[in-house]
Design a protein around this motif. Sequence first.
Motif, PDB file in Angstrom:
ATOM      1  N   THR A  56     -12.580   3.828 -15.674  1.00 36.88           N
ATOM      2  CA  THR A  56     -12.681   2.382 -15.406  1.00 36.88           C
ATOM      3  C   THR A  56     -12.526   2.020 -13.939  1.00 36.88           C
ATOM      4  O   THR A  56     -12.841   0.918 -13.539  1.00 36.88           O
ATOM      5  CB  THR A  56     -11.608   1.620 -16.208  1.00 36.88           C
ATOM      6  N   THR A  57     -11.989   2.945 -13.134  1.00 38.93           N
ATOM      7  CA  THR A  57     -11.718   2.627 -11.738  1.00 38.93           C
ATOM      8  C   THR A  57     -12.991   2.719 -10.888  1.00 38.93           C
ATOM      9  O   THR A  57     -13.744   3.670 -11.025  1.00 38.93           O
ATOM     10  CB  THR A  57     -10.668   3.588 -11.162  1.00 38.93           C
ATOM     11  N   PRO A  91      -6.553   5.047  -7.459  1.00 40.37           N
ATOM     12  CA  PRO A  91      -6.510   5.665  -6.128  1.00 40.37           C
ATOM     13  C   PRO A  91      -6.407   4.662  -4.980  1.00 40.37           C
ATOM     14  O   PRO A  91      -7.346   4.470  -4.203  1.00 40.37           O
ATOM     15  CB  PRO A  91      -7.835   6.425  -6.086  1.00 40.37           C
ATOM     16  N   HIS A  92      -5.243   4.018  -4.855  1.00 47.10           N
ATOM     17  CA  HIS A  92      -5.041   3.010  -3.820  1.00 47.10           C
ATOM     18  C   HIS A  92      -3.608   3.054  -3.308  1.00 47.10           C
ATOM     19  O   HIS A  92      -2.712   3.544  -3.985  1.00 47.10           O
ATOM     20  CB  HIS A  92      -5.340   1.610  -4.377  1.00 47.10           C
ATOM     21  N   ARG A  93      -3.414   2.513  -2.115  1.00 52.45           N
ATOM     22  CA  ARG A  93      -2.075   2.335  -1.562  1.00 52.45           C
ATOM     23  C   ARG A  93      -1.519   1.028  -2.117  1.00 52.45           C
ATOM     24  O   ARG A  93      -2.108  -0.037  -1.924  1.00 52.45           O
ATOM     25  CB  ARG A  93      -2.098   2.299  -0.032  1.00 52.45           C
ATOM     26  N   VAL A  94      -0.364   1.116  -2.783  1.00 50.64           N
ATOM     27  CA  VAL A  94       0.166  -0.017  -3.536  1.00 50.64           C
ATOM     28  C   VAL A  94       1.616  -0.280  -3.141  1.00 50.64           C
ATOM     29  O   VAL A  94       2.407   0.660  -2.969  1.00 50.64           O
ATOM     30  CB  VAL A  94       0.090   0.247  -5.051  1.00 50.64           C
ATOM     31  N   THR A  95       1.975  -1.551  -3.009  1.00 50.91           N
ATOM     32  CA  THR A  95       3.373  -1.922  -2.844  1.00 50.91           C
ATOM     33  C   THR A  95       3.764  -2.837  -3.998  1.00 50.91           C
ATOM     34  O   THR A  95       2.939  -3.593  -4.519  1.00 50.91           O
ATOM     35  CB  THR A  95       3.627  -2.610  -1.482  1.00 50.91           C
ATOM     36  N   TYR A  96       5.026  -2.740  -4.406  1.00 49.12           N
ATOM     37  CA  TYR A  96       5.495  -3.473  -5.585  1.00 49.12           C
ATOM     38  C   TYR A  96       6.485  -4.562  -5.194  1.00 49.12           C
ATOM     39  O   TYR A  96       7.477  -4.299  -4.502  1.00 49.12           O
ATOM     40  CB  TYR A  96       6.154  -2.498  -6.576  1.00 49.12           C
ATOM     41  N   HIS A  97       6.220  -5.784  -5.685  1.00 48.97           N
ATOM     42  CA  HIS A  97       7.134  -6.913  -5.476  1.00 48.97           C
ATOM     43  C   HIS A  97       7.905  -7.167  -6.760  1.00 48.97           C
ATOM     44  O   HIS A  97       7.320  -7.544  -7.783  1.00 48.97           O
ATOM     45  CB  HIS A  97       6.348  -8.170  -5.088  1.00 48.97           C
ATOM     46  N   GLY A 104      -3.310   9.384  -8.164  1.00 50.93           N
ATOM     47  CA  GLY A 104      -4.087   8.819  -7.067  1.00 50.93           C
ATOM     48  C   GLY A 104      -3.408   7.672  -6.352  1.00 50.93           C
ATOM     49  O   GLY A 104      -3.859   7.244  -5.288  1.00 50.93           O
ATOM     50  N   LEU A 105      -2.323   7.157  -6.900  1.00 51.36           N
ATOM     51  CA  LEU A 105      -1.657   5.985  -6.325  1.00 51.36           C
ATOM     52  C   LEU A 105      -0.597   6.412  -5.314  1.00 51.36           C
ATOM     53  O   LEU A 105       0.229   7.283  -5.593  1.00 51.36           O
ATOM     54  CB  LEU A 105      -1.023   5.151  -7.439  1.00 51.36           C
ATOM     55  N   GLU A 106      -0.617   5.778  -4.160  1.00 52.21           N
ATOM     56  CA  GLU A 106       0.433   5.966  -3.156  1.00 52.21           C
ATOM     57  C   GLU A 106       1.316   4.725  -3.179  1.00 52.21           C
ATOM     58  O   GLU A 106       0.879   3.628  -2.820  1.00 52.21           O
ATOM     59  CB  GLU A 106      -0.172   6.152  -1.768  1.00 52.21           C
ATOM     60  N   LEU A 107       2.550   4.882  -3.624  1.00 59.22           N
ATOM     61  CA  LEU A 107       3.481   3.755  -3.727  1.00 59.22           C
ATOM     62  C   LEU A 107       4.255   3.621  -2.422  1.00 59.22           C
ATOM     63  O   LEU A 107       4.936   4.552  -1.988  1.00 59.22           O
ATOM     64  CB  LEU A 107       4.442   3.964  -4.893  1.00 59.22           C
ATOM     65  N   ILE A 108       4.152   2.455  -1.802  1.00 56.97           N
ATOM     66  CA  ILE A 108       4.788   2.191  -0.516  1.00 56.97           C
ATOM     67  C   ILE A 108       5.892   1.167  -0.714  1.00 56.97           C
ATOM     68  O   ILE A 108       5.666   0.091  -1.277  1.00 56.97           O
ATOM     69  CB  ILE A 108       3.770   1.678   0.512  1.00 56.97           C
TER      70      ILE A 108
END
Length: 245
Positions: free
Chosen positions: A244-245, A131-137, A161-165
């Motif tokens: 686990t989170t 459950p986090h805001r995540v960006t991918y490199h 729960g993941l927000e992909l930005i």
Amino acid sequence: MRIALFVTCLADTMFPAAAKATVQLLERLGHEVVFPAGQTCCGQMHINTGYQKDALPLVRRHVRTFAPYDVVVAPSGSCVGSVRHQHAMVARAAGDEGLAARAEDVAGRTYELSELLVDVLGVEDVGAYYPHRVTYHPTCHSLRMIRVGDKPQRLLRHVRGLELIELPAADQCCGFGGTFALKNADTSTAMLADKMRHVLDTGAEVCTAGDSSCLMHIGGGLSRLDAGVRTVHLAEILAATEATT
């Protein structure tokens, strides 16, 4: 499926959480993961720095170690790229065509984690929760050498729960490049500054990637800024669950 883990030097010595997460994830999906104890460095650092003769014993050992396995996985697009595109080349440069053929055989069964999940195991929803805001490199070797495409993003979009930005200028190098960061420190630092600015512009809590090396570079810069943005390997996100989170 019985899968051999090619742990990579960086995961083994500095970022074991990425390797452990790879094992946890694959075992959760019902597969057996084995760790061939004979593995060492794949020789990428030597090859990239011009020491092909010194890399030859490492290539020979890698081929011998992983030849018995039908599937090999590594939490690193960079090291998989070396196995696929450099090992046979090093063998042929040394005049060992037999080794080159065996290296190509092993390379054909070696996958980066997102490739293994999507292309081989046919899964995009791995049952993860993060459950986090995540960006991918997208790291350079995964993007340009082994061409994983959008497989990591497809996996991330299924994480509950993941927000992909989307990361601006995502295809630009972070400036690590192995020994490049040491030999061309000023250029590397300038490239890192651009990458960090783009990461911060997303407002993400976490920057993820498939290579611990690039995450080490980006994470080191972000920590010095005290920006509050963490770097987390893709495997760790995909291995995360509500328990686990």
